[in-house]
Design an enzyme around this catalytic site. Sequence first.
Site, PDB file in Angstrom:
ATOM      1  N   ASP A  19      14.971  -7.297 147.133  1.00  0.00           N
ATOM      2  CA  ASP A  19      14.075  -8.462 147.199  1.00  0.00           C
ATOM      3  C   ASP A  19      12.621  -8.006 147.233  1.00  0.00           C
ATOM      4  O   ASP A  19      12.308  -6.923 147.730  1.00  0.00           O
ATOM      5  CB  ASP A  19      14.415  -9.276 148.461  1.00  0.00           C
ATOM      6  CG  ASP A  19      13.886 -10.700 148.377  1.00  0.00           C
ATOM      7  OD1 ASP A  19      13.447 -11.120 147.282  1.00  0.00           O
ATOM      8  OD2 ASP A  19      13.900 -11.394 149.411  1.00  0.00           O
ATOM      9  N   GLY A  20      11.750  -8.851 146.701  1.00  0.00           N
ATOM     10  CA  GLY A  20      10.309  -8.591 146.806  1.00  0.00           C
ATOM     11  C   GLY A  20       9.622  -8.252 145.495  1.00  0.00           C
ATOM     12  O   GLY A  20       8.421  -7.909 145.509  1.00  0.00           O
ATOM     13  N   ASN A  21      10.319  -8.362 144.372  1.00  0.00           N
ATOM     14  CA  ASN A  21       9.680  -8.047 143.085  1.00  0.00           C
ATOM     15  C   ASN A  21       8.500  -8.980 142.807  1.00  0.00           C
ATOM     16  O   ASN A  21       7.446  -8.554 142.329  1.00  0.00           O
ATOM     17  CB  ASN A  21      10.680  -8.209 141.925  1.00  0.00           C
ATOM     18  CG  ASN A  21      11.814  -7.214 141.995  1.00  0.00           C
ATOM     19  OD1 ASN A  21      11.781  -6.289 142.787  1.00  0.00           O
ATOM     20  ND2 ASN A  21      12.821  -7.418 141.163  1.00  0.00           N
ATOM     21  N   TRP A  24       5.534  -8.179 145.024  1.00  0.00           N
ATOM     22  CA  TRP A  24       4.937  -6.905 144.576  1.00  0.00           C
ATOM     23  C   TRP A  24       3.980  -7.178 143.420  1.00  0.00           C
ATOM     24  O   TRP A  24       2.857  -6.659 143.402  1.00  0.00           O
ATOM     25  CB  TRP A  24       6.063  -5.954 144.135  1.00  0.00           C
ATOM     26  CG  TRP A  24       5.613  -4.579 143.751  1.00  0.00           C
ATOM     27  CD1 TRP A  24       5.557  -3.477 144.555  1.00  0.00           C
ATOM     28  CD2 TRP A  24       5.146  -4.164 142.459  1.00  0.00           C
ATOM     29  NE1 TRP A  24       5.088  -2.395 143.849  1.00  0.00           N
ATOM     30  CE2 TRP A  24       4.826  -2.782 142.560  1.00  0.00           C
ATOM     31  CE3 TRP A  24       4.969  -4.803 141.238  1.00  0.00           C
ATOM     32  CZ2 TRP A  24       4.349  -2.049 141.489  1.00  0.00           C
ATOM     33  CZ3 TRP A  24       4.482  -4.068 140.162  1.00  0.00           C
ATOM     34  CH2 TRP A  24       4.170  -2.709 140.289  1.00  0.00           C
ATOM     35  N   ASN A  67      19.777 -18.288 141.792  1.00  0.00           N
ATOM     36  CA  ASN A  67      18.602 -17.851 141.029  1.00  0.00           C
ATOM     37  C   ASN A  67      18.416 -18.594 139.695  1.00  0.00           C
ATOM     38  O   ASN A  67      17.332 -18.558 139.106  1.00  0.00           O
ATOM     39  CB  ASN A  67      18.624 -16.334 140.781  1.00  0.00           C
ATOM     40  CG  ASN A  67      18.322 -15.501 142.011  1.00  0.00           C
ATOM     41  OD1 ASN A  67      18.840 -14.394 142.172  1.00  0.00           O
ATOM     42  ND2 ASN A  67      17.471 -16.012 142.918  1.00  0.00           N
TER      43      ASN A  67
END
Length: 261
Positions: A19-21, A24, A67
């Site tokens: 997680d966190g793309n 970023w 998603n």
Amino acid sequence: MTPAASPLPVPAHIAIIMDGNGRWAKQRGLPRLEGHRRGVEAVRTVVDAAREIGVRCLTLYAFSVENWRRPGDEVGGLMGLLETFLTRETPKMVRDKVRLRTIGRTDELPCGARAALAAAMAATARFTDYTLVLALNYGARTEAIDAARSFAAAVVAGKASLDDAASWAGFSRHLYTHDLPDPDLVIRTSGEKRISNFLLLQAAYAEFVFTPVLWPDFGKTELIAAVTEFRGRERRFGQITEQLGAAGAEAEAKRPGDVIV
Ligand code: IPE
Ligand code: IPE
Ligand code: MG
């Protein structure tokens, strides 16, 4: 010292919620898809690192059933990245003897991704030492529904009895993960502390490590740090510390799935 070089055990199965793309990319003023592209690079690094330290099974949560609710161009971009990743990585997986598996409703993926998956799985099917599991269009609740349907169909066909469903061993044969060990360690990156519909049943006795590191920045150092934290935990599987000792290994081998009906 890397985990493989130490006498302590390395988790046999690590599952990661990558997680966190998006964050970023946002931090750098880049489009979200650039974050996903860098996320794919992290996948390459972590697959290698896990194999190097002796992790035999690595499951990566790549796309959840939820998603699909993201903007269409992001979903399309992710599917394109999946296809490119598979096409590019298959020769390397063959060289490294890594078997590719999937969990999730992959029959609902776009046909290009399905074809790339089929080719990658066929090319790596013979390998047994290392398994890379991609969770694609995966949700633990849809898995439970699919397992119940599969079990009911087996009963109707006379291949299973209702008594089989009274044991975890009998029922879990119908999960996507029927031929995989339960995860020992579940890692989630990006600072979120939730499971987001991932391996709810299989993670019954997993250890959890949450790290604030965003997925594109997660690499071998972070993986080893998570494994080191895992090693510091005492897994009791319902027992008490005093029962573990010499019999600890035996208790570990007898996972709750084997003993609780
Ligand atoms: C994880 O990164 C990748 C997928 C869920 C496909 P995110 O895209 O969820 O990144 P954040 O959570 O928005 O930062
Ligand atoms: C979980 O991440 C799914 C994957 C890593 C593929 P999400 O970013 O979709 O999770 P939520 O929505 O923040 O819980
Ligand atoms: Mg996210």
